[in-house]
Design a protein around this motif. Structure first.
Motif, PDB file in Angstrom:
ATOM      1  N   SER A  49       0.814  -1.216   0.000  1.00  0.00           N
ATOM      2  CA  SER A  49       0.000   0.000   0.000  1.00  0.00           C
ATOM      3  C   SER A  49       0.849   1.268   0.000  1.00  0.00           C
ATOM      4  N   PRO A  53      -0.490   4.437  -2.731  1.00  0.00           N
ATOM      5  CA  PRO A  53      -1.383   4.976  -1.695  1.00  0.00           C
ATOM      6  C   PRO A  53      -2.699   5.537  -2.214  1.00  0.00           C
ATOM      7  N   HIS A  78      -2.275   2.777   6.775  1.00  0.00           N
ATOM      8  CA  HIS A  78      -3.341   2.770   5.771  1.00  0.00           C
ATOM      9  C   HIS A  78      -4.571   1.976   6.204  1.00  0.00           C
TER      10      HIS A  78
END
Length: 209
Positions: A49, A53, A78
């Motif tokens: 991630s 993003p 995240h």
């Protein structure tokens, strides 16, 4: 796709010894991931991630390869409803904590590949109420060619030089640039490149292969 070589090697070793799974390769760089995907055409792609993003890579890849299953390895920062919903809206099919057990990652690969939709139970509450149709169309994907034009613009090339590099007309390049500005909601070329770096669509300091 993960920035840590040790993590990549660890996942590779486990996948190689798992029946019915085949490891094709790994990288820690966005540009190389795109090239590898184009060459190898995997069924499943794991993406840290941290490296995607905003979901731009997932959108780009699934837009050009609808059969591809993208699984996000979600880092702790995240683990938010905003990220999970954004990733699913971008085209991510599976989500699993990056710090989870390897068995959980393998399950995510298997389930996402078979069902084209899997969210780890620890992340599922963050996706509660999410419906793809409700959030569809919120992200406009760059085509493969538009992404290539954006890369060359970021390298400092003007339209004629971009046309020469891609063996297309200048008018075609202008059309691609207009589409890029519209999709990224950018004022001009410089603003588009800046937005692309901020969103992780382009990686600073990574040479194009």
């Amino acid at each position: 796709m993960d920035p840590v070589p040790l993590f990549r090697e660890g996942v590779a070793a486990v996948v190689r010894r798992t029946p019915a799974m085949h490891w094709l390769g790994a990288t820690g760089h966005l540009h190389t991931a795109l090239r590898m995907h184009e060459r190898l055409r995997p069924d499943v792609l794991l993406v840290d991630s941290l490296l995607d993003p905003q979901g731009h890579l997932a959108t780009l890849l699934t837009g050009n390869d609808p059969a591809l299953v993208v699984i996000s390895l979600v880092r702790e920062p995240h683990r938010t409803a905003k990220f999970v919903r954004s990733a699913l809206s971008a085209g991510v099919h599976g989500m699993v904590p990056r710090a989870g057990e390897i068995s959980e990652v393998l399950q995510a690969i298997s389930r996402a590949h078979a069902e084209r939709a899997y969210v780890d139970p620890t992340l599922a509450p963050l996706a509660a109420g999410f419906t793809p149709t409700a959030e569809a169309g919120t992200r406009r994907s760059l085509s493969r060619r538009e992404y290539e034009v954006l890369q060359l613009i970021a390298d400092g090339l003007e339209n004629q030089a971009v046309a020469n590099e891609l063996y297309v007309s200048v008018e075609t390049v202008r059309t691609h640039v207009k589409n890029i500005l519209r999709k990224l909601r950018a004022r001009d070329r410089t603003h588009a490149v800046s937005l692309a770096y901020q969103a992780g669509l382009l990686s600073s300091g990574v040479p194009r292969p």
